[in-house]
Design an enzyme around this catalytic site. Structure first.
Site, short mmCIF file in Angstrom:
data_model
loop_
_atom_site.label_atom_id
_atom_site.label_comp_id
_atom_site.label_asym_id
_atom_site.label_seq_id
_atom_site.Cartn_x
_atom_site.Cartn_y
_atom_site.Cartn_z
N THR A 287 -47.14 -44.30 12.51
CA THR A 287 -46.47 -45.44 13.13
C THR A 287 -46.11 -44.95 14.50
OG1 THR A 287 -45.50 -46.61 11.23
CG2 THR A 287 -44.12 -46.48 13.14
N GLY A 317 -44.02 -53.64 5.51
CA GLY A 317 -43.27 -52.39 5.49
C GLY A 317 -41.91 -52.53 6.16
N GLY A 338 -42.40 -43.36 8.30
CA GLY A 338 -42.44 -42.73 6.98
C GLY A 338 -42.72 -43.77 5.90
N GLY A 340 -42.34 -46.68 4.11
CA GLY A 340 -41.64 -47.92 4.44
C GLY A 340 -40.74 -48.47 3.35
#
Ligand code: ASP
Length: 419
Positions: A287, A317, A338, A340
């Site tokens: 992300t 997420g 990380g 979600g």
């Protein structure tokens, strides 16, 4: 100065302003002493002199305290997870370059007095255009072999926020999220509705194949194989359990047949010739995000993602859920990366800001609290900046692509702990 700050913290007073009154009271007391042998006028003059000297001294002190704070600050991340230290040097170099480029984009805006909002949007756009990161061009594959992207942006000075989820044709999802914030009455648009909104606001569109990249395809293939393997093991187990109920001593021909078919499928997969991974398999997250404080004292946060590899249709997420993966107010701006589902269940980004505010804690302490007391090891990483310009970047994963810069020129770019 550290000693001063420690003293202020211990006695729990606001620096300078409260001490000023202590000094003032003390000098008045001294000069009103009847034994003090000066006439009234001289006494008054002396009092005025002491007060002005005091004020001067204290304002000097005050500006020294402020001079230590950063005028503007910026932090960014490119995803957290199990990032193998065996990452080839050439790849490492590419990641560092991508982070540096994005940092420079934000730095230019903030150092010239631009807004935190503009800085986080442009920083994230730079990362979205880089195929290495799981956002925009480098978005991961869904279980259907397509790409669905999420993004969110938040202005800490007004609490205005915009987000989109499940978009499939937006080149820079973060800019569409900003349009949601500025050009609509809403906060979050999803799927087809978000695409229709995109048509109206005129952001750049692309075909879904724009996000097809070789390394993400390979990663998806491996993820599919792993999940098929799990399914097969479940079928095998189920078949044997059912068989036990009907005839405990004889393996039914059905189960035997299932075993043969599944083993053949596994063998053919092992020889299917998928090349060595360029991105480690375990690195299933990713992300991008940015947080900033500008010269006017405003905070902003932005996050953009392709989500998690092999995610099921329509999965949303933490990123576009305001307060979970993205949050900014007058205290701090936070962006998460990380797992979600875990980040969402703990409303993590908002919890960090609230913990600071309600417990009078530092950003560092608040982030540490969420990572250690709320989340499990390996779950997540956060970047944050507070209203004083302090930056914190922490994770409970092996690594997190990250970087920061402030108005004092302190610049960092890191992947693992203690670099
Ligand atoms: N948090 C993102 C999500 O769950 C993925 C990531 O940060 O790696 O969609």
């Amino acid at each position: 100065m550290t000693l001063w700050k420690l003293l202020f913290k211990l006695i729990g007073t606001e620096p300078i302003s409260d001490l000023k009154w202590v000094f003032l009271f003390w000098s008045l007391h001294l000069f009103s002493d009847t034994n003090f042998s000066l006439n009234r006028i001289k006494k008054m003059r002396l009092i005025l002199f002491v007060i002005s000297a005091m004020a001067l001294f204290l304002s000097e002190l005050n500006s020294t305290v402020h001079a230590q704070q950063s005028e503007w600050s910026l932090a960014l991340h490119g995803g957290a997870g199990v990032i193998s230290k065996d990452l080839p040097d050439s790849m490492k170099q590419l990641y560092y370059e991508g982070l540096e480029e994005a940092l420079s984009t934000g730095e230019e805006i903030l150092s010239e007095g631009g807004s935190a909002l503009e800085a986080v949007e442009m920083t994230v756009r730079s990362l979205e255009d880089n195929p290495l990161f799981n956002a925009g061009r480098g978005a991961v594959y869904t279980s259907e072999g397509t790409h669905e992207l999420d993004a969110a942006i938040m202005d800490g000075s007004t609490l205005a926020a915009g987000a989109i989820t499940g978009v499939t044709t937006i080149k820079n999802p973060i800019s569409l999220a900003r349009n949601v914030m500025t050009d609509s009455r809403h906060v979050l648009f999803s799927g087809a509705g978000a695409e229709t909104f995109a048509e109206q606001t005129g952001v750049e569109r692309v075909d879904n194949s724009y996000y097809n990249t070789k390394h993400r395809y390979e990663q998806w293939m491996r993820a599919q194989q792993q999940s098929n393997l799990k399914k097969e093991e479940t079928i095998r187990g189920l078949c044997r359990t059912l068989n036990l109920f009907s005839s405990p001593f004889v393996v039914s021909p059905h189960c035997a047949q299932t075993d043969v078919i599944l083993s053949a499928a596994k063998r053919s997969r092992n020889t299917s010739g998928i090349s060595k991974p360029s991105i480690p398999d375990e690195y299933k997250y990713g992300t991008v995000g940015a947080v900033a404080l500008d010269k006017d004292g405003n905070l902003a946060a932005a996050t953009s993602t392709g989500g998690m590899t092999n995610k099921r249709f329509g999965r949303v997420g933490d990123v576009p859920i305001i307060g979970s993966g993205t949050f900014a107010n007058h205290v701090a701006a936070i962006s998460a990366t990380g797992w979600g589902e875990q980040i969402m269940k703990n409303v993590s980004a908002n919890t960090i800001a609230n913990y600071m505010e309600f417990n009078d804690s530092t950003l560092e302490e608040a982030m540490d609290f969420v990572l250690t007391e709320r989340l499990n090891p390996g779950d997540a990483g956060f970047i944050g900046v507070d209203f004083k310009g302090n930056i914190s970047m922490q994770m409970n994963t092996v690594g997190m692509f990250r970087g920061s810069i402030d108005s004092h020129g302190k610049r960092t770019v890191m992947i693992w702990e203690n670099e």
